[in-house]
Design a protein around this motif. Sequence first.
Motif, PDB file in Angstrom:
ATOM      1  N   CYS A  16      59.089  68.540 -66.666  1.00  0.00           N
ATOM      2  CA  CYS A  16      58.137  69.357 -66.763  1.00  0.00           C
ATOM      3  C   CYS A  16      58.379  70.230 -65.978  1.00  0.00           C
ATOM      4  N   ALA A  17      59.138  70.150 -65.245  1.00  0.00           N
ATOM      5  CA  ALA A  17      59.380  71.280 -64.164  1.00  0.00           C
ATOM      6  C   ALA A  17      59.120  72.783 -64.446  1.00  0.00           C
ATOM      7  N   ASN A  18      58.323  73.468 -64.508  1.00  0.00           N
ATOM      8  CA  ASN A  18      58.762  75.391 -64.623  1.00  0.00           C
ATOM      9  C   ASN A  18      59.632  75.752 -63.787  1.00  0.00           C
ATOM     10  N   ASP A  19      59.833  76.787 -63.637  1.00  0.00           N
ATOM     11  CA  ASP A  19      60.480  78.104 -63.686  1.00  0.00           C
ATOM     12  C   ASP A  19      60.156  78.269 -61.966  1.00  0.00           C
ATOM     13  N   LYS A  20      58.855  78.441 -61.288  1.00  0.00           N
ATOM     14  CA  LYS A  20      58.115  78.296 -60.403  1.00  0.00           C
ATOM     15  C   LYS A  20      58.237  76.827 -59.156  1.00  0.00           C
ATOM     16  N   THR A  21      58.328  75.174 -59.636  1.00  0.00           N
ATOM     17  CA  THR A  21      58.455  74.528 -59.797  1.00  0.00           C
ATOM     18  C   THR A  21      59.905  74.490 -58.859  1.00  0.00           C
ATOM     19  N   LEU A  22      61.436  75.172 -59.273  1.00  0.00           N
ATOM     20  CA  LEU A  22      62.606  74.845 -59.577  1.00  0.00           C
ATOM     21  C   LEU A  22      62.450  75.741 -58.071  1.00  0.00           C
ATOM     22  N   HIS A  23      62.092  76.824 -58.006  1.00  0.00           N
ATOM     23  CA  HIS A  23      62.651  77.350 -56.718  1.00  0.00           C
ATOM     24  C   HIS A  23      62.041  76.854 -55.647  1.00  0.00           C
ATOM     25  N   PHE A  24      60.887  76.390 -56.055  1.00  0.00           N
ATOM     26  CA  PHE A  24      59.689  75.886 -54.680  1.00  0.00           C
ATOM     27  C   PHE A  24      60.457  74.572 -54.127  1.00  0.00           C
ATOM     28  N   VAL A  25      61.674  73.595 -55.459  1.00  0.00           N
ATOM     29  CA  VAL A  25      62.325  72.964 -54.591  1.00  0.00           C
ATOM     30  C   VAL A  25      63.275  73.589 -53.898  1.00  0.00           C
ATOM     31  N   ALA A  26      63.825  74.174 -55.159  1.00  0.00           N
ATOM     32  CA  ALA A  26      64.956  74.832 -53.998  1.00  0.00           C
ATOM     33  C   ALA A  26      64.901  75.302 -52.601  1.00  0.00           C
ATOM     34  N   GLY A  27      63.622  76.052 -52.611  1.00  0.00           N
ATOM     35  CA  GLY A  27      63.644  76.760 -50.990  1.00  0.00           C
ATOM     36  C   GLY A  27      63.184  75.185 -50.028  1.00  0.00           C
ATOM     37  N   ALA A  28      62.520  74.349 -50.931  1.00  0.00           N
ATOM     38  CA  ALA A  28      62.206  72.705 -49.966  1.00  0.00           C
ATOM     39  C   ALA A  28      62.772  72.723 -49.280  1.00  0.00           C
ATOM     40  N   ALA A  29      64.543  72.617 -50.208  1.00  0.00           N
ATOM     41  CA  ALA A  29      65.505  71.642 -49.750  1.00  0.00           C
ATOM     42  C   ALA A  29      66.723  73.008 -48.984  1.00  0.00           C
ATOM     43  N   ALA A  30      66.714  74.309 -48.622  1.00  0.00           N
ATOM     44  CA  ALA A  30      67.523  74.794 -48.121  1.00  0.00           C
ATOM     45  C   ALA A  30      66.779  74.970 -47.263  1.00  0.00           C
ATOM     46  N   SER A  31      65.636  75.136 -46.954  1.00  0.00           N
ATOM     47  CA  SER A  31      64.249  74.394 -46.173  1.00  0.00           C
ATOM     48  C   SER A  31      64.934  73.814 -45.095  1.00  0.00           C
ATOM     49  N   LYS A  32      64.573  71.984 -45.498  1.00  0.00           N
ATOM     50  CA  LYS A  32      65.133  70.988 -45.498  1.00  0.00           C
ATOM     51  C   LYS A  32      66.263  71.105 -44.611  1.00  0.00           C
ATOM     52  N   TYR A  33      67.409  71.002 -44.725  1.00  0.00           N
ATOM     53  CA  TYR A  33      68.636  71.198 -45.057  1.00  0.00           C
ATOM     54  C   TYR A  33      68.858  71.911 -43.497  1.00  0.00           C
ATOM     55  N   THR A  34      68.464  72.873 -43.097  1.00  0.00           N
ATOM     56  CA  THR A  34      68.970  73.896 -42.527  1.00  0.00           C
ATOM     57  C   THR A  34      67.811  73.623 -41.282  1.00  0.00           C
ATOM     58  N   ALA A  35      66.665  73.733 -41.280  1.00  0.00           N
ATOM     59  CA  ALA A  35      66.246  73.027 -39.983  1.00  0.00           C
ATOM     60  C   ALA A  35      66.946  71.535 -39.211  1.00  0.00           C
ATOM     61  N   SER A  36      67.003  70.664 -40.206  1.00  0.00           N
ATOM     62  CA  SER A  36      68.190  69.677 -40.011  1.00  0.00           C
ATOM     63  C   SER A  36      69.316  69.735 -39.517  1.00  0.00           C
ATOM     64  N   LYS A  37      69.635  70.529 -39.952  1.00  0.00           N
ATOM     65  CA  LYS A  37      71.405  71.067 -38.899  1.00  0.00           C
ATOM     66  C   LYS A  37      71.160  72.168 -37.744  1.00  0.00           C
ATOM     67  N   THR A  38      70.114  72.904 -36.987  1.00  0.00           N
ATOM     68  CA  THR A  38      69.331  74.030 -36.399  1.00  0.00           C
ATOM     69  C   THR A  38      68.704  72.817 -35.528  1.00  0.00           C
ATOM     70  N   GLN A  39      67.538  72.178 -36.457  1.00  0.00           N
ATOM     71  CA  GLN A  39      66.350  71.487 -34.999  1.00  0.00           C
ATOM     72  C   GLN A  39      65.511  72.402 -34.963  1.00  0.00           C
ATOM     73  N   ASN A  40      65.298  73.513 -36.032  1.00  0.00           N
ATOM     74  CA  ASN A  40      63.901  74.881 -36.206  1.00  0.00           C
ATOM     75  C   ASN A  40      63.830  74.704 -37.254  1.00  0.00           C
ATOM     76  N   ALA A  41      62.933  74.309 -36.978  1.00  0.00           N
ATOM     77  CA  ALA A  41      61.776  74.867 -38.360  1.00  0.00           C
ATOM     78  C   ALA A  41      61.815  76.144 -38.905  1.00  0.00           C
ATOM     79  N   LEU A  42      61.262  76.941 -38.137  1.00  0.00           N
ATOM     80  CA  LEU A  42      61.633  78.611 -38.397  1.00  0.00           C
ATOM     81  C   LEU A  42      63.160  79.126 -39.282  1.00  0.00           C
ATOM     82  N   SER A  43      63.688  78.374 -38.783  1.00  0.00           N
ATOM     83  CA  SER A  43      65.094  78.892 -38.845  1.00  0.00           C
ATOM     84  C   SER A  43      65.515  77.815 -40.895  1.00  0.00           C
ATOM     85  N   GLY A  44      65.021  76.961 -40.865  1.00  0.00           N
ATOM     86  CA  GLY A  44      64.301  76.577 -42.110  1.00  0.00           C
ATOM     87  C   GLY A  44      63.890  77.457 -43.421  1.00  0.00           C
TER      88      GLY A  44
END
Length: 84
Positions: A16-44
């Motif tokens: 049931c995921a639409n295109d915008k949901t997939l974009h949101f999930v991709a952004g969340a994944a990129a943000s979460k991964y980067t924030a966990s590696k840099t310890q900086n939410a703004l970098s995420g």
Amino acid sequence: MSRSILLCSFLALSGCANDKTLHFVAGAAASKYTASKTQNALSGCAAAISAGIAKELYDSRFGGVVDAADAVATGAGCMYTLRF
């Protein structure tokens, strides 16, 4: 972190995921991964926004459909990692 990956995977792989949901999930994944590696939410957030813009630039160059709302949805995924 494993709950985050599980949630993102579930949303991305559900039928049931639409295109915008997939974009949101991709952004969340990129943000979460980067924030966990840099310890900086703004970098995420920067990673999520950059991914959204890069995807739309790719679409514009190689015949995809360019949609500014897709870039916004990807960038909005960074809200998942921010704590207010």
